[in-house]
Design a protein around this motif. Structure first.
Motif: not given
Length: 535
Positions: A466-470, A445-450, A1-7
């Motif tokens: 594809a790897l993150v989705k898998k 890893l999620d935050i750098l998907t296209s 997040m932060l996070k947040i998310a990292g935020v």
């Protein structure tokens, strides 16, 4: 997040305190002075993207569960929960807690908040974090009504959540601020101005925000008597202020005005042997993003590799910052996620992606220029206006301009401005950061998907996606396979140099013995307020 998310940007929260006697009861009131390196951006849970806002939201609000030491969760608004055998249905049983105005906190407040976040009209950058809840993606794409979200209130005090697939770390996610409830009456009353100042919000946590007008650098957190566990909270008032200059903060500590302060650079060298010195490693990575949409030349892998190899990460961490930060092993922070005794950062380590080699950098640069038809480039480097950020940008500028034909102009702006410009793509290069909310590599890893809203540089790689989705789909229930998917995804990212990891930060502090119970959770901007006291 932060996070947040990292935020967003990682900024240390520091605590200082002093006791004073109540004038009417004679009882000893506990007050404390907190310092942050920037002011609050927003208190709107659905629109919040940065660590400073998240830290204040975590002090004034509470979710279903709470993070605690050892990467564990404990009851929050939910007194208990159950998970179905297939791992896809989570049922939370809520306690009878209240908002600060005395209104009950109900399951409907959680449902409303989550629906509001995934609603495309809200334009929340954290909508992606709800992707595993039934229909979340379709709602965010405008294909379904928010009412179709797989989170339902069964009466006032039971919340049932339906996931698309099992997600063992969902318990960590619901402890984070983006899953907090929102007081429905307050959101509807204030509309677009909801969360823009202290009065335009509802609070169900340990404290109530006071004195923040939306832009000022000082505010208060006052104990919330309506909080369900108020009797466990020892602090009565926290006086908050944003202090960008570390020398100003240190002077406050030395003069007795602060009992807790962060240190930077030469200050660490001076005080690292002090008995009151403490070092806290963070599950965070500062990194350089290159705007591929604005500058198509950054789509060239050789250009990206040249920029990475031209920057000496060890010198940046050890000599320029010199505050306990360390050179990164990759994009995912180390000492955060382990499996079978092995750290994720070690298993996914790509040495060449974080190495320094100016001669090699020049070769890649020359090749990249030839491939893109460029001879030179004039770029601006965006970052914050804090002391650490200024030293970082100056160093990166000096490193990159060693490449022939590269001119870099630094642009250090207020934190809030940097966040806004990053999100809207108004940058050439930007130094940003991601702080893990929960101890799983997917948090990074999620935050750098296209298509992720936090992928501000617009780097895109089909194999990575594809790897993150898998890892989140076909292999979601197989921990070993899921882990391997994520390791390979990190290697794809680093081999393709989608971003340039710069350093993994640490918080160096001085804290006087009168402050008790302060804990830094490296993977979440939360505190166990019941343990903090001033003697």
């Amino acid at each position: 997040m932060l996070k947040i998310a990292g935020v967003g940007l990682l900024t240390a929260v520091v605590l200082a305190g002093c006791g004073s006697k109540s004038s009417d009861s004679g009882a000893k009131k506990q007050s404390a002075n907190w310092m942050v390196a920037a002011n609050i951006n927003t208190m709107d849970v659905s629109k919040m993207t940065d660590l400073i806002s998240s830290q204040n939201v975590n002090a004034t609000n509470e979710g279903l569960l709470k993070m605690t030491t050892g990467n564990a969760v404990v009851p929050g608004v939910a007194k208990n929960y159950t998970v179905s055998k297939d791992g896809k249905t989570w049922t939370f049983n809520l306690r009878h807690s209240k908002w600060n105005d005395g209104t009950p906190v109900t399951a409907k407040d959680f449902v409303y908040s989550w629906q509001r976040t995934v609603n495309p009209k809200t334009a929340s950058q954290y909508a992606y974090i709800f992707t595993n809840i039934e229909n979340a993606d379709k709602i965010n794409a405008g294909k379904l009504s928010p009412s179709k979200l797989g989170a339902k209130a069964e009466g006032d005090y039971k919340l049932v959540v339906h996931l698309i697939k099992p997600q063992s770390y969902f318990k960590f996610m619901v402890s984070q601020s983006y899953y907090f409830p929102e007081e429905i009456s307050k959101v509807k009353k204030y509309g677009s101005s909801y969360g823009t100042d202290a009065q335009k919000n509802g609070y169900n946590g340990p404290f109530v925000l006071k004195g923040w007008n939306g832009t000022n650098d000082t505010w208060k957190l006052v104990k919330n008597p309506k909080y369900w566990n108020a009797k466990a909270i020892k602090l009565d008032t926290l006086n908050m202020q944003a202090i960008k200059d570390p020398n100003t903060a240190l002077n406050g500590y030395q003069s007795g005005k602060l009992d807790f302060t962060t240190l930077s650079g030469t200050q660490v060298k001076q005080y690292k042997n002090d008995k009151n010195y403490h070092l806290y490693k963070q599950a965070s990575i500062y990194y350089l993003e290159m705007n591929e949409k604005k500058f198509p030349m950054f789509k060239n892998k050789n250009i990206r590799k040249a920029f990475s190899l031209a920057i000496d990460k060890k010198q940046l961490a050890n000599k320029v910052l010199a505050d306990g930060s360390q050179a990164p092993k990759g994009f995912v922070a180390d000492d955060m996620s382990q499996r079978n005794g092995k750290d994720f950062a070690d298993e996914s380590y790509v040495k060449g992606a974080v190495a320094y080699n100016l001669n090699e950098a020049k070769k890649y640069w020359a090749k990249g220029l030839q491939e893109t038809g460029k001879k030179s480039v004039n770029l601006t480097l965006l970052s914050d206006d804090t002391d650490v950020a200024k030293r970082s940008t100056e160093f990166v500028q000096s490193q990159l301009t060693k490449l022939p034909g590269v001119k870099i102009t630094n642009q250090n702006v207020p934190y809030k401005t940097r966040l806004s410009r990053s999100a809207s793509g108004q940058f050439d290069l930007v130094i940003t950061a991601w702080n893990a909310d929960y101890p799983d590599p997917s948090n990074f890893l999620d935050i750098l998907t296209s298509k992720n809203s936090y992928n501000n540089g617009k780097w895109s790689n089909a194999k990575y996606d594809a790897l993150v989705k898998k890892s989140e789909g076909a292999d979601a229930a197989n921990e070993g396979a899921r882990w391997n998917d994520m390791v390979q995804a990190e290697k794809v990212l680093m081999n393709d140099q989608g971003i340039v990891p710069l350093y993994q930060p640490a918080i160096s502090t001085l804290m006087k013995p009168k402050i008790h119970g302060v804990q830094f959770f490296p993977t979440a901007p939360q505190w166990d307020w019941s343990k903090i006291s001033v003697k």
